[in-house]
Write an enzyme that holds these catalytic residues in place. Sequence first.
Site, PDB file in Angstrom:
ATOM      1  N   ALA A 286       7.541   5.108   6.979  1.00  0.00           N
ATOM      2  CA  ALA A 286       7.846   5.060   5.548  1.00  0.00           C
ATOM      3  C   ALA A 286       8.316   3.657   5.172  1.00  0.00           C
ATOM      4  O   ALA A 286       8.795   2.903   6.018  1.00  0.00           O
ATOM      5  CB  ALA A 286       8.938   6.068   5.228  1.00  0.00           C
ATOM      6  N   GLY A 287       8.174   3.316   3.917  1.00  0.00           N
ATOM      7  CA  GLY A 287       8.601   2.000   3.465  1.00  0.00           C
ATOM      8  C   GLY A 287       8.022   1.686   2.107  1.00  0.00           C
ATOM      9  O   GLY A 287       7.875   2.588   1.269  1.00  0.00           O
TER      10      GLY A 287
ATOM     11  N   THR B  58     -16.884  -5.438  -0.882  1.00  0.00           N
ATOM     12  CA  THR B  58     -17.095  -4.505  -2.008  1.00  0.00           C
ATOM     13  C   THR B  58     -15.748  -4.277  -2.692  1.00  0.00           C
ATOM     14  O   THR B  58     -15.132  -3.223  -2.507  1.00  0.00           O
ATOM     15  CB  THR B  58     -17.672  -3.151  -1.522  1.00  0.00           C
ATOM     16  OG1 THR B  58     -16.857  -2.668  -0.442  1.00  0.00           O
ATOM     17  CG2 THR B  58     -19.087  -3.277  -1.053  1.00  0.00           C
TER      18      THR B  58
ATOM     19  N   ARG C 283      -9.214  -2.942  11.856  1.00  0.00           N
ATOM     20  CA  ARG C 283      -7.970  -3.228  11.139  1.00  0.00           C
ATOM     21  C   ARG C 283      -7.725  -4.718  11.165  1.00  0.00           C
ATOM     22  O   ARG C 283      -7.948  -5.356  12.205  1.00  0.00           O
ATOM     23  CB  ARG C 283      -6.785  -2.551  11.856  1.00  0.00           C
ATOM     24  CG  ARG C 283      -6.834  -1.060  11.909  1.00  0.00           C
ATOM     25  CD  ARG C 283      -5.943  -0.545  13.027  1.00  0.00           C
ATOM     26  NE  ARG C 283      -6.394  -1.022  14.339  1.00  0.00           N
ATOM     27  CZ  ARG C 283      -5.686  -0.914  15.468  1.00  0.00           C
ATOM     28  NH1 ARG C 283      -4.486  -0.386  15.453  1.00  0.00           N
ATOM     29  NH2 ARG C 283      -6.181  -1.345  16.612  1.00  0.00           N
ATOM     30  N   GLU C 284      -7.262  -5.278  10.077  1.00  0.00           N
ATOM     31  CA  GLU C 284      -6.876  -6.684  10.113  1.00  0.00           C
ATOM     32  C   GLU C 284      -5.733  -6.821  11.105  1.00  0.00           C
ATOM     33  O   GLU C 284      -4.921  -5.909  11.271  1.00  0.00           O
ATOM     34  CB  GLU C 284      -6.476  -7.157   8.719  1.00  0.00           C
ATOM     35  CG  GLU C 284      -7.699  -7.301   7.838  1.00  0.00           C
ATOM     36  CD  GLU C 284      -7.373  -7.766   6.432  1.00  0.00           C
ATOM     37  OE1 GLU C 284      -6.337  -8.405   6.226  1.00  0.00           O
ATOM     38  OE2 GLU C 284      -8.179  -7.464   5.538  1.00  0.00           O
TER      39      GLU C 284
ATOM     40  N   CYS D 215      -8.280  -2.878   1.593  1.00  0.00           N
ATOM     41  CA  CYS D 215      -9.070  -1.674   1.887  1.00  0.00           C
ATOM     42  C   CYS D 215      -8.476  -0.385   1.328  1.00  0.00           C
ATOM     43  O   CYS D 215      -9.040   0.203   0.416  1.00  0.00           O
ATOM     44  CB  CYS D 215      -9.272  -1.539   3.387  1.00  0.00           C
ATOM     45  SG  CYS D 215     -10.310  -2.835   4.043  1.00  0.00           S
TER      46      CYS D 215
ATOM     47  N   LEU E 125       3.054   6.990  10.271  1.00  0.00           N
ATOM     48  CA  LEU E 125       4.131   7.755   9.639  1.00  0.00           C
ATOM     49  C   LEU E 125       5.338   6.857   9.423  1.00  0.00           C
ATOM     50  O   LEU E 125       6.462   7.315   9.510  1.00  0.00           O
ATOM     51  CB  LEU E 125       4.516   8.958  10.516  1.00  0.00           C
ATOM     52  CG  LEU E 125       3.572  10.158  10.465  1.00  0.00           C
ATOM     53  CD1 LEU E 125       4.120  11.295  11.321  1.00  0.00           C
ATOM     54  CD2 LEU E 125       3.359  10.663   9.022  1.00  0.00           C
TER      55      LEU E 125
ATOM     56  N   LYS F  97     -16.330   6.688   6.617  1.00  0.00           N
ATOM     57  CA  LYS F  97     -15.432   5.568   6.369  1.00  0.00           C
ATOM     58  C   LYS F  97     -14.423   5.872   5.259  1.00  0.00           C
ATOM     59  O   LYS F  97     -13.217   5.684   5.425  1.00  0.00           O
ATOM     60  CB  LYS F  97     -16.278   4.335   6.012  1.00  0.00           C
ATOM     61  CG  LYS F  97     -15.523   3.152   5.499  1.00  0.00           C
ATOM     62  CD  LYS F  97     -14.659   2.534   6.569  1.00  0.00           C
ATOM     63  CE  LYS F  97     -13.702   1.564   5.937  1.00  0.00           C
ATOM     64  NZ  LYS F  97     -13.511   0.363   6.688  1.00  0.00           N
TER      65      LYS F  97
HETATM   66  C1  UDX Z   1      -7.435  -0.169   7.088  1.00  0.00           C
HETATM   67  C2  UDX Z   1      -7.878   0.883   8.103  1.00  0.00           C
HETATM   68  O1  UDX Z   1      -6.807   1.141   9.019  1.00  0.00           O
HETATM   69  C3  UDX Z   1      -9.106   0.405   8.848  1.00  0.00           C
HETATM   70  O2  UDX Z   1      -9.559   1.388   9.763  1.00  0.00           O
HETATM   71  C4  UDX Z   1     -10.196   0.086   7.836  1.00  0.00           C
HETATM   72  O3  UDX Z   1     -11.350  -0.418   8.491  1.00  0.00           O
HETATM   73  C5  UDX Z   1      -9.693  -0.917   6.816  1.00  0.00           C
HETATM   74  O4  UDX Z   1      -8.500  -0.447   6.202  1.00  0.00           O
HETATM   75  P1  UDX Z   1      -6.106  -2.482   7.243  1.00  0.00           P
HETATM   76  O5  UDX Z   1      -6.321  -2.611   5.779  1.00  0.00           O
HETATM   77  O6  UDX Z   1      -6.327  -3.657   8.120  1.00  0.00           O
HETATM   78  O7  UDX Z   1      -7.047  -1.327   7.823  1.00  0.00           O
HETATM   79  O8  UDX Z   1      -4.594  -2.035   7.437  1.00  0.00           O
HETATM   80  P2  UDX Z   1      -3.813  -0.827   8.092  1.00  0.00           P
HETATM   81  O9  UDX Z   1      -3.348  -1.184   9.429  1.00  0.00           O
HETATM   82  O10 UDX Z   1      -4.537   0.440   7.933  1.00  0.00           O
HETATM   83  O11 UDX Z   1      -2.539  -0.810   7.141  1.00  0.00           O
HETATM   84  C6  UDX Z   1      -2.693  -0.590   5.749  1.00  0.00           C
HETATM   85  C7  UDX Z   1      -1.387  -0.674   5.030  1.00  0.00           C
HETATM   86  O12 UDX Z   1      -0.594   0.458   5.330  1.00  0.00           O
HETATM   87  C8  UDX Z   1      -0.509  -1.881   5.375  1.00  0.00           C
HETATM   88  O13 UDX Z   1       0.026  -2.389   4.177  1.00  0.00           O
HETATM   89  C9  UDX Z   1       0.562  -1.291   6.267  1.00  0.00           C
HETATM   90  O14 UDX Z   1       1.762  -2.023   6.198  1.00  0.00           O
HETATM   91  C10 UDX Z   1       0.730   0.082   5.673  1.00  0.00           C
HETATM   92  N1  UDX Z   1       1.265   1.079   6.605  1.00  0.00           N
HETATM   93  C11 UDX Z   1       0.612   1.380   7.760  1.00  0.00           C
HETATM   94  C12 UDX Z   1       2.441   1.764   6.282  1.00  0.00           C
HETATM   95  O15 UDX Z   1       3.049   1.533   5.234  1.00  0.00           O
HETATM   96  N2  UDX Z   1       2.910   2.723   7.149  1.00  0.00           N
HETATM   97  C13 UDX Z   1       2.282   3.027   8.303  1.00  0.00           C
HETATM   98  O16 UDX Z   1       2.774   3.904   9.022  1.00  0.00           O
HETATM   99  C14 UDX Z   1       1.095   2.335   8.627  1.00  0.00           C
END
Ligand code: UDX
Length: 446
Positions: free
Chosen positions: A263-264, A93, A162-163, A271, A261, A215
């Site tokens: 940062a970056g 979606t 999560r991927e 998603c 948490l 979700k």
């Molecule tokens: C996310 C949700 O975590 C998951 O539960 C849902 O089903 C789909 O969307 P995903 O897209 O695989 O999963 O990635 P996720 O691990 O959540 O990370 C998302 C983004 O956030 C990444 O670009 C990651 O680098 C970033 N991130 C994550 C940060 O910048 N800081 C963090 O502390 C954690």
Amino acid sequence: MSLRITVIGTGYLGATHAAAMAELGFEVLGLDVVKEKVELLSAGRVPMYEPGLEELLRKHVAGVEGSSGRLRFTTDWDEVADFGDVHFVCVNTPQKHGEYGCDMSYVDAAIDTLAPRLDRPCLVVGKSTVPVGSAARLARRLAELAPAGAQAELAWNPEFLREGFAVEDTLRPDRIVVGVASERAEKVLREVYAAPLDSGTPFVVADYPTAELVKTAANAFLATKISFINAMAEICEAAGGDVVKLAEAIGYDDRIGKKFLRAGVGFGGGCLPKDIRAFMARAGELGADQALTFLREVDSINMRRRAHMVELAREACGETFLGRRIAVLGAAFKPDSDDVRDSPALNVAGQIHLQGGQVTVYDPKGMENARRVFPTLSYAASAEDALRGADIVLHLTEWPEFRALDPGRLAQVVSRPHLIDGRNTLDPVPWRAAGWTFRAMGRPAA
Ligand code: UDX
């Protein structure tokens, strides 16, 4: 007799779900409208990089030597309708072009194609992330189109994988949430998930709208957490503080927690960005837009990170990218994935390229996808190759292999030893000791 399961749509979600269902012992038939994908999966090969998925697939896909043979793939809807007691809808979606709302056309098409073929009792289970209200609408559509009438029922069962951890998250989810309209539907889903339920996985039974909202609420919360710490990074930069220390210190409070948490350069992927936008759009349609205006801020903090990284890099290059070589470590939106959808790393690389910089990208798994999106960037075969002759190095996806790089050796390879950590996962000490100018987002310069 054990339930027979179909999985419609074989992307990250569907391919993993299909293999996991076979692992749980069910006979599974996966469907995709893309013939090449079906051929690949049938041969035991996964069209994307996801740790452990190919092994799990090969363990079950029919025709692979030594497999259980419980998993097959097809493009034939009649076969699917005939086979399944439970049909999982796992199609994409994406965000609508030029709009915040999400594009429901694949889900709608799946229901419209499947429903007229359903002439015996079955449960259709939506897993795709959809705007709240979709399940009720699709249930009406199903009732209208299915020859089985009320015997073909709908349930909603959002997926939180999560991927990079898709297999683990699918086999051992931290919760299972189902939106159902009848006890029968709940009973069927308890049967499907009997194994994880036996091992204590919480099972939350809700109505359709609540299940759909779980979700989007979860993803909105995660996005907010990341943007919160990135807002703190902005403040730390202004005040001379260290956001990594700050995150550690607030994280000891278990009401806050340490996770998410970091940062970056912020969040990306298929998603979080599109889900918070679709959530805002849907709230607007419901007349509840005020409730989610904060997500607009979450989104803009996040997008600001990318622009800020470009600024930091430009500053380090002497206020111009012209004639400068920029090495970018990372292209995927996160490590352990080859997914470059809305990737902060590639977005930054692209912006710098458009401003005249000579950008060379290296990513352990995301190169092929990156090349498809940004064919005009240069790509190197290794981190060291990407760094050769670079005026600045940007660390934008936190692959473990980048933490293992040897700062001393690489200082000899670059033109100028200057690195900016956009993920706050590299240890500044060895880099600085090896003569590098090391900057990180939200941390003091030295
Ligand atoms: C996310 C949700 O975590 C998951 O539960 C849902 O089903 C789909 O969307 P995903 O897209 O695989 O999963 O990635 P996720 O691990 O959540 O990370 C998302 C983004 O956030 C990444 O670009 C990651 O680098 C970033 N991130 C994550 C940060 O910048 N800081 C963090 O502390 C954690």
